[in-house]
Motif scaffolding. Sequence first.
Motif, mmCIF file in Angstrom:
data_model
loop_
_atom_site.group_PDB
_atom_site.id
_atom_site.type_symbol
_atom_site.label_atom_id
_atom_site.label_comp_id
_atom_site.label_asym_id
_atom_site.label_seq_id
_atom_site.Cartn_x
_atom_site.Cartn_y
_atom_site.Cartn_z
ATOM 1 N N GLY A 158 0.803 -1.208 0.000
ATOM 2 C CA GLY A 158 0.000 0.000 0.000
ATOM 3 C C GLY A 158 0.838 1.260 0.000
ATOM 4 N N ASP A 159 0.267 2.302 0.535
ATOM 5 C CA ASP A 159 0.853 3.638 0.515
ATOM 6 C C ASP A 159 1.833 3.809 1.676
ATOM 7 O OD1 ASP A 159 1.423 6.342 0.436
ATOM 8 O OD2 ASP A 159 -0.661 6.991 0.659
ATOM 9 N N ARG A 160 3.125 3.838 1.387
ATOM 10 C CA ARG A 160 4.120 3.937 2.467
ATOM 11 C C ARG A 160 4.073 5.288 3.175
ATOM 12 N NH1 ARG A 160 7.701 4.396 -1.963
ATOM 13 N NH2 ARG A 160 8.812 6.371 -1.933
ATOM 14 N N ALA A 161 3.435 6.275 2.578
ATOM 15 C CA ALA A 161 3.296 7.575 3.239
ATOM 16 C C ALA A 161 2.493 7.436 4.535
ATOM 17 C CB ALA A 161 2.627 8.575 2.307
ATOM 18 N N LEU A 162 1.682 6.388 4.633
ATOM 19 C CA LEU A 162 0.900 6.165 5.853
ATOM 20 C C LEU A 162 1.803 5.872 7.054
ATOM 21 C CD1 LEU A 162 -1.991 3.992 4.395
ATOM 22 C CD2 LEU A 162 -2.092 6.389 5.107
ATOM 23 N N LEU A 163 3.048 5.482 6.789
ATOM 24 C CA LEU A 163 3.978 5.187 7.878
ATOM 25 C C LEU A 163 4.427 6.444 8.613
ATOM 26 C CD1 LEU A 163 6.160 2.480 6.094
ATOM 27 C CD2 LEU A 163 4.398 2.112 7.838
ATOM 28 N N ARG A 164 4.123 7.606 8.055
ATOM 29 C CA ARG A 164 4.505 8.876 8.691
ATOM 30 C C ARG A 164 3.490 9.341 9.730
ATOM 31 N NH1 ARG A 164 4.910 11.224 3.277
ATOM 32 N NH2 ARG A 164 6.615 10.099 2.323
ATOM 33 N N GLY A 165 2.282 8.803 9.679
ATOM 34 C CA GLY A 165 1.224 9.231 10.595
ATOM 35 C C GLY A 165 1.100 8.326 11.799
ATOM 36 N N PRO A 166 0.031 8.514 12.558
ATOM 37 C CA PRO A 166 -0.187 7.671 13.731
ATOM 38 C C PRO A 166 -0.341 6.209 13.309
ATOM 39 C CG PRO A 166 -1.986 9.264 13.458
ATOM 40 C CD PRO A 166 -1.018 9.479 12.344
ATOM 41 N N ALA A 167 0.245 5.334 14.112
ATOM 42 C CA ALA A 167 0.196 3.911 13.796
ATOM 43 C C ALA A 167 0.070 3.109 15.078
ATOM 44 C CB ALA A 167 1.455 3.495 13.040
ATOM 45 N N ILE A 168 -0.450 1.918 14.922
ATOM 46 C CA ILE A 168 -0.564 0.994 16.048
ATOM 47 C C ILE A 168 -0.141 -0.389 15.568
ATOM 48 C CG2 ILE A 168 -2.996 0.467 15.604
ATOM 49 C CD1 ILE A 168 -3.305 0.370 18.716
ATOM 50 N N GLY A 169 0.577 -1.092 16.403
ATOM 51 C CA GLY A 169 1.010 -2.442 16.070
ATOM 52 C C GLY A 169 0.018 -3.454 16.601
ATOM 53 N N VAL A 170 -0.207 -4.491 15.832
ATOM 54 C CA VAL A 170 -1.108 -5.558 16.242
ATOM 55 C C VAL A 170 -0.253 -6.770 16.599
ATOM 56 C CG1 VAL A 170 -2.953 -7.115 15.514
ATOM 57 C CG2 VAL A 170 -2.975 -4.741 14.765
ATOM 58 N N GLY A 202 -8.100 6.805 10.578
ATOM 59 C CA GLY A 202 -6.846 7.406 10.121
ATOM 60 C C GLY A 202 -5.592 6.862 10.783
ATOM 61 N N VAL A 203 -5.735 5.786 11.545
ATOM 62 C CA VAL A 203 -4.581 5.171 12.194
ATOM 63 C C VAL A 203 -4.086 4.020 11.315
ATOM 64 C CG1 VAL A 203 -3.767 3.920 14.239
ATOM 65 C CG2 VAL A 203 -5.437 5.777 14.487
ATOM 66 N N ALA A 244 -10.323 -7.922 13.892
ATOM 67 C CA ALA A 244 -10.732 -7.352 12.602
ATOM 68 C C ALA A 244 -11.582 -6.098 12.822
ATOM 69 C CB ALA A 244 -11.507 -8.384 11.787
ATOM 70 N N PHE A 245 -12.491 -6.152 13.785
ATOM 71 C CA PHE A 245 -13.355 -5.016 14.091
ATOM 72 C C PHE A 245 -12.531 -3.818 14.562
ATOM 73 C CE2 PHE A 245 -15.808 -2.593 17.234
ATOM 74 C CZ PHE A 245 -16.875 -2.174 16.452
ATOM 75 N N LEU A 246 -11.623 -4.055 15.522
ATOM 76 C CA LEU A 246 -10.798 -2.964 16.050
ATOM 77 C C LEU A 246 -9.861 -2.389 14.985
ATOM 78 C CD1 LEU A 246 -9.853 -4.364 19.569
ATOM 79 C CD2 LEU A 246 -11.298 -2.387 19.083
ATOM 80 N N SER A 247 -9.227 -3.271 14.219
ATOM 81 C CA SER A 247 -8.285 -2.817 13.186
ATOM 82 C C SER A 247 -8.990 -1.998 12.115
ATOM 83 C CB SER A 247 -7.565 -4.011 12.558
ATOM 84 O OG SER A 247 -6.769 -4.672 13.520
ATOM 85 N N ALA A 248 -10.153 -2.466 11.683
ATOM 86 C CA ALA A 248 -10.909 -1.736 10.662
ATOM 87 C C ALA A 248 -11.342 -0.370 11.185
ATOM 88 C CB ALA A 248 -12.122 -2.559 10.209
ATOM 89 N N GLY A 249 -11.810 -0.315 12.423
ATOM 90 C CA GLY A 249 -12.231 0.954 13.011
ATOM 91 C C GLY A 249 -11.068 1.932 13.142
ATOM 92 N N LEU A 250 -9.926 1.439 13.592
ATOM 93 C CA LEU A 250 -8.747 2.303 13.704
ATOM 94 C C LEU A 250 -8.326 2.815 12.328
ATOM 95 C CD1 LEU A 250 -6.774 0.266 16.358
ATOM 96 C CD2 LEU A 250 -7.601 2.612 16.630
ATOM 97 N N SER A 251 -8.370 1.938 11.347
ATOM 98 C CA SER A 251 -7.992 2.329 9.990
ATOM 99 C C SER A 251 -8.922 3.415 9.457
ATOM 100 C CB SER A 251 -8.008 1.100 9.078
ATOM 101 O OG SER A 251 -7.631 1.440 7.787
ATOM 102 N N ARG A 252 -10.216 3.237 9.664
ATOM 103 C CA ARG A 252 -11.178 4.250 9.216
ATOM 104 C C ARG A 252 -10.955 5.588 9.922
ATOM 105 N NH1 ARG A 252 -14.526 -0.186 9.331
ATOM 106 N NH2 ARG A 252 -15.400 0.344 11.367
#
Length: 170
Positions: free
Chosen positions: A119-131, A156-157, A146-154
């Motif tokens: 995907g878009d490596r520019a996303l690595l510059r913003g807020p992130a969370i490890g699973v 902007g994390v 899946a529910f938590l990851s999808a919600g965080l992604s929506r």
Amino acid sequence: MPAFAGLSDELRAEFWACLALRAAQEVGPRRGKALIEFYGSARRAVEICLSTPTAWPEADLTPPRVAVTFSQQSWREKALEEWRPAKAGNLCVLPYTHPDFPPLLREIPDPPLLLYYAGDRALLRGPAIGVVGARSCTKEGVAGCAFLSAGLSRAGVTVVSGMAKGIDRV
């Protein structure tokens, strides 16, 4: 950065050197980081040790036995075991020295020497969370992750995973 097939010769060499450092006995992420920061690149650190095995210990970067073992290239087959599927899968790689490598990840004592990404490596510059989670997980665990990851992604994390089996892969 393009996928493996589109890497420049310079980036391929840096990727290979990162694999060499990761695969070497007793180098590990902390020493790998120190070597890269001292020499400016993984490629240069590897070249130096292969041509002058005393260089790393003389710079107080490793004990002599680590440099001697590295210079004998006992790491080569293990590095190839990772190189081959990366090449075959045309994976996107981001070495520690690349400007797009996440700056906060560089600050930890033992960062990965390279990242694979989709995907878009520019996303690595913003807020992130490890699973991170269990390798053997329940259906409920998979659904919850899946529910938590999808919600965080929506929200902007960026959700990051080491792609291990189980929850990590969800």
